[in-house]
Design a protein around this motif. Structure first.
Motif, PDB file in Angstrom:
ATOM      1  N   VAL A  72       9.596   4.463   4.046  1.00  0.00           N
ATOM      2  CA  VAL A  72       9.642   4.100   2.628  1.00  0.00           C
ATOM      3  C   VAL A  72       9.030   2.730   2.393  1.00  0.00           C
ATOM      4  CG1 VAL A  72      11.203   3.523   0.730  1.00  0.00           C
ATOM      5  CG2 VAL A  72      11.579   5.574   2.063  1.00  0.00           C
ATOM      6  N   GLU A  73       9.409   1.746   3.189  1.00  0.00           N
ATOM      7  CA  GLU A  73       8.897   0.387   2.996  1.00  0.00           C
ATOM      8  C   GLU A  73       7.385   0.346   3.223  1.00  0.00           C
ATOM      9  OE1 GLU A  73       9.497  -4.072   4.776  1.00  0.00           O
ATOM     10  OE2 GLU A  73      11.171  -2.671   4.892  1.00  0.00           O
ATOM     11  N   GLN A  74       6.924   1.042   4.257  1.00  0.00           N
ATOM     12  CA  GLN A  74       5.488   1.077   4.543  1.00  0.00           C
ATOM     13  C   GLN A  74       4.736   1.713   3.379  1.00  0.00           C
ATOM     14  OE1 GLN A  74       4.352   3.484   7.887  1.00  0.00           O
ATOM     15  NE2 GLN A  74       2.239   2.794   7.835  1.00  0.00           N
ATOM     16  N   ARG A  75       5.271   2.780   2.816  1.00  0.00           N
ATOM     17  CA  ARG A  75       4.621   3.440   1.688  1.00  0.00           C
ATOM     18  C   ARG A  75       4.550   2.526   0.479  1.00  0.00           C
ATOM     19  NH1 ARG A  75       7.837   8.881   2.710  1.00  0.00           N
ATOM     20  NH2 ARG A  75       6.422   9.850   4.188  1.00  0.00           N
ATOM     21  N   MET A  76       5.621   1.797   0.220  1.00  0.00           N
ATOM     22  CA  MET A  76       5.635   0.887  -0.919  1.00  0.00           C
ATOM     23  C   MET A  76       4.586  -0.211  -0.756  1.00  0.00           C
ATOM     24  SD  MET A  76       9.740   0.725  -1.681  1.00  0.00           S
ATOM     25  CE  MET A  76       9.583  -0.595  -2.844  1.00  0.00           C
ATOM     26  N   VAL A  77       4.443  -0.735   0.450  1.00  0.00           N
ATOM     27  CA  VAL A  77       3.461  -1.778   0.721  1.00  0.00           C
ATOM     28  C   VAL A  77       2.043  -1.224   0.541  1.00  0.00           C
ATOM     29  CG1 VAL A  77       2.507  -3.241   2.555  1.00  0.00           C
ATOM     30  CG2 VAL A  77       4.980  -3.105   2.231  1.00  0.00           C
ATOM     31  N   VAL A  78       1.808  -0.025   1.061  1.00  0.00           N
ATOM     32  CA  VAL A  78       0.484   0.578   0.940  1.00  0.00           C
ATOM     33  C   VAL A  78       0.170   0.887  -0.519  1.00  0.00           C
ATOM     34  CG1 VAL A  78      -0.933   2.574   1.555  1.00  0.00           C
ATOM     35  CG2 VAL A  78       0.437   1.456   3.290  1.00  0.00           C
ATOM     36  N   ARG A  79       1.144   1.402  -1.274  1.00  0.00           N
ATOM     37  CA  ARG A  79       0.921   1.681  -2.701  1.00  0.00           C
ATOM     38  C   ARG A  79       0.575   0.405  -3.456  1.00  0.00           C
ATOM     39  NH1 ARG A  79       5.911   5.528  -3.095  1.00  0.00           N
ATOM     40  NH2 ARG A  79       4.928   7.481  -2.511  1.00  0.00           N
ATOM     41  N   ALA A  80       1.286  -0.665  -3.172  1.00  0.00           N
ATOM     42  CA  ALA A  80       0.997  -1.947  -3.831  1.00  0.00           C
ATOM     43  C   ALA A  80      -0.407  -2.417  -3.473  1.00  0.00           C
ATOM     44  CB  ALA A  80       2.040  -2.987  -3.440  1.00  0.00           C
ATOM     45  N   ALA A  81      -0.785  -2.264  -2.211  1.00  0.00           N
ATOM     46  CA  ALA A  81      -2.138  -2.662  -1.791  1.00  0.00           C
ATOM     47  C   ALA A  81      -3.187  -1.790  -2.477  1.00  0.00           C
ATOM     48  CB  ALA A  81      -2.261  -2.567  -0.269  1.00  0.00           C
ATOM     49  N   LEU A  82      -2.917  -0.495  -2.600  1.00  0.00           N
ATOM     50  CA  LEU A  82      -3.857   0.395  -3.297  1.00  0.00           C
ATOM     51  C   LEU A  82      -4.006   0.001  -4.759  1.00  0.00           C
ATOM     52  CD1 LEU A  82      -3.056   3.946  -1.894  1.00  0.00           C
ATOM     53  CD2 LEU A  82      -5.263   2.787  -1.826  1.00  0.00           C
ATOM     54  N   ARG A  83      -2.901  -0.360  -5.413  1.00  0.00           N
ATOM     55  CA  ARG A  83      -2.960  -0.753  -6.824  1.00  0.00           C
ATOM     56  C   ARG A  83      -3.772  -2.028  -7.017  1.00  0.00           C
ATOM     57  NH1 ARG A  83       2.411   1.086  -6.886  1.00  0.00           N
ATOM     58  NH2 ARG A  83       3.199  -1.016  -6.546  1.00  0.00           N
ATOM     59  N   SER A  84      -3.878  -2.846  -5.971  1.00  0.00           N
ATOM     60  CA  SER A  84      -4.631  -4.096  -6.089  1.00  0.00           C
ATOM     61  C   SER A  84      -6.139  -3.878  -5.983  1.00  0.00           C
ATOM     62  CB  SER A  84      -4.171  -5.095  -5.017  1.00  0.00           C
ATOM     63  OG  SER A  84      -4.646  -4.716  -3.736  1.00  0.00           O
ATOM     64  N   LEU A  85      -6.553  -2.700  -5.541  1.00  0.00           N
ATOM     65  CA  LEU A  85      -7.982  -2.409  -5.383  1.00  0.00           C
ATOM     66  C   LEU A  85      -8.627  -2.079  -6.726  1.00  0.00           C
ATOM     67  CD1 LEU A  85      -7.961  -0.086  -2.232  1.00  0.00           C
ATOM     68  CD2 LEU A  85      -8.389  -2.539  -2.327  1.00  0.00           C
ATOM     69  N   PRO A  86      -9.927  -2.297  -6.830  1.00  0.00           N
ATOM     70  CA  PRO A  86     -10.633  -1.839  -8.029  1.00  0.00           C
ATOM     71  C   PRO A  86     -10.503  -0.316  -8.165  1.00  0.00           C
ATOM     72  CG  PRO A  86     -12.019  -3.311  -6.745  1.00  0.00           C
ATOM     73  CD  PRO A  86     -10.804  -3.026  -5.915  1.00  0.00           C
ATOM     74  N   GLU A  87     -10.564   0.148  -9.381  1.00  0.00           N
ATOM     75  CA  GLU A  87     -10.341   1.566  -9.702  1.00  0.00           C
ATOM     76  C   GLU A  87     -11.212   2.513  -8.882  1.00  0.00           C
ATOM     77  OE1 GLU A  87     -11.387   4.014 -13.630  1.00  0.00           O
ATOM     78  OE2 GLU A  87      -9.942   2.410 -13.920  1.00  0.00           O
ATOM     79  N   GLY A  88     -12.498   2.225  -8.767  1.00  0.00           N
ATOM     80  CA  GLY A  88     -13.411   3.110  -8.038  1.00  0.00           C
ATOM     81  C   GLY A  88     -13.058   3.224  -6.566  1.00  0.00           C
ATOM     82  N   GLN A  89     -12.760   2.087  -5.943  1.00  0.00           N
ATOM     83  CA  GLN A  89     -12.399   2.098  -4.528  1.00  0.00           C
ATOM     84  C   GLN A  89     -11.087   2.838  -4.315  1.00  0.00           C
ATOM     85  OE1 GLN A  89     -12.371  -1.962  -3.182  1.00  0.00           O
ATOM     86  NE2 GLN A  89     -14.582  -2.200  -3.435  1.00  0.00           N
ATOM     87  N   ARG A  90     -10.115   2.589  -5.182  1.00  0.00           N
ATOM     88  CA  ARG A  90      -8.815   3.263  -5.050  1.00  0.00           C
ATOM     89  C   ARG A  90      -8.978   4.779  -5.179  1.00  0.00           C
ATOM     90  NH1 ARG A  90      -6.046   0.756  -8.835  1.00  0.00           N
ATOM     91  NH2 ARG A  90      -6.566   2.246 -10.451  1.00  0.00           N
ATOM     92  N   THR A  91      -9.765   5.216  -6.159  1.00  0.00           N
ATOM     93  CA  THR A  91      -9.974   6.644  -6.374  1.00  0.00           C
ATOM     94  C   THR A  91     -10.632   7.287  -5.159  1.00  0.00           C
ATOM     95  OG1 THR A  91     -10.178   6.277  -8.745  1.00  0.00           O
ATOM     96  CG2 THR A  91     -11.049   8.352  -7.882  1.00  0.00           C
ATOM     97  N   VAL A  92     -11.647   6.647  -4.632  1.00  0.00           N
ATOM     98  CA  VAL A  92     -12.356   7.191  -3.473  1.00  0.00           C
ATOM     99  C   VAL A  92     -11.428   7.248  -2.258  1.00  0.00           C
ATOM    100  CG1 VAL A  92     -14.204   6.714  -1.820  1.00  0.00           C
ATOM    101  CG2 VAL A  92     -14.668   6.581  -4.256  1.00  0.00           C
ATOM    102  N   LEU A  93     -10.636   6.213  -2.024  1.00  0.00           N
ATOM    103  CA  LEU A  93      -9.732   6.224  -0.867  1.00  0.00           C
ATOM    104  C   LEU A  93      -8.669   7.304  -0.995  1.00  0.00           C
ATOM    105  CD1 LEU A  93      -9.211   2.426  -0.094  1.00  0.00           C
ATOM    106  CD2 LEU A  93     -10.657   4.072   1.110  1.00  0.00           C
ATOM    107  N   VAL A  94      -8.121   7.473  -2.186  1.00  0.00           N
ATOM    108  CA  VAL A  94      -7.110   8.511  -2.379  1.00  0.00           C
ATOM    109  C   VAL A  94      -7.712   9.891  -2.140  1.00  0.00           C
ATOM    110  CG1 VAL A  94      -5.662   9.656  -4.108  1.00  0.00           C
ATOM    111  CG2 VAL A  94      -5.604   7.171  -3.885  1.00  0.00           C
ATOM    112  N   LEU A  95      -8.888  10.132  -2.695  1.00  0.00           N
ATOM    113  CA  LEU A  95      -9.512  11.449  -2.525  1.00  0.00           C
ATOM    114  C   LEU A  95      -9.934  11.698  -1.080  1.00  0.00           C
ATOM    115  CD1 LEU A  95     -11.637  11.670  -5.788  1.00  0.00           C
ATOM    116  CD2 LEU A  95      -9.505  12.851  -5.269  1.00  0.00           C
TER     117      LEU A  95
END
Length: 173
Positions: free
Chosen positions: A99-122
């Motif tokens: 859970v803690e690792q997921r929260m940290v990764v989600r926060a890091a993903l939210r800090s990325l620019p929209e395009g990079q975040r979208t590409v990494l998620v996909l």
């Protein structure tokens, strides 16, 4: 719509909605907006359901619908309004050691620019190849590759580590 088709639709959606919601939540960074995007995509799917027997790769088709609904959601002016500094915490499962690792990764993903975040998620959460991500987003494969590389570099910086082993669909979801 015939009752048998409605039953088929209900069974199809019931089996896939958790994954579709998870993808939308990662793309949008907000569970409520993810609910809206998935619902919008499924409303369109319901209207088209009688013709869906002709679609060869229905899961890919529905996945594309949800991604496009998410991208459309981000383009709306009201989607940019944020009433709080950070999203409220969601309840965590006490038995889950990640859970803690997921929260940290989600926060890091939210800090990325929209395009990079979208590409990494996909690429990593949805496990899509570069060509499919490029097709979904209407970008060149080279753009997807560079956004993936830049996004991973920025994610590593945000997480303060050089190795992202294990931070794929299991670590982000």
């Amino acid at each position: 719509m015939r009752p048998a088709w409605e039953q088929d639709f209900t069974q199809y959606v019931g089996a896939r909605i958790p994954r579709l919601h998870r993808i939308a939540r990662q793309l949008l960074g907000d569970s409520d907006r993810a609910d809206d995007a998935v619902q919008n995509a499924l409303t369109v799917l319901y209207q088209r359901w009688p013709r869906m027997r002709e679609v060869q790769h229905l899961d890919a088709y529905v996945h594309t619908m949800v991604v496009r609904a998410c991208l459309g959601d981000r383009r709306r002016w009201w989607a940019r309004v944020q009433l709080w500094a950070a999203p409220p915490d969601t309840a965590a499962v006490a038995d889950d050691p990640l859970v803690e690792q997921r929260m940290v990764v989600r926060a890091a993903l939210r800090s990325l620019p929209e395009g990079q975040r979208t590409v990494l998620v996909l690429r990593y959460l949805c496990d899509l190849p570069v060509a499919e991500v490029a097709r979904l987003l209407g970008r060149s494969e080279g753009t997807v590759k560079s956004q993936t590389s830049n996004g991973l570099r920025a994610l590593r910086r945000a997480l303060g580590q050089g190795d992202l082993t294990g931070v794929t669909s299991g670590g982000v979801g």
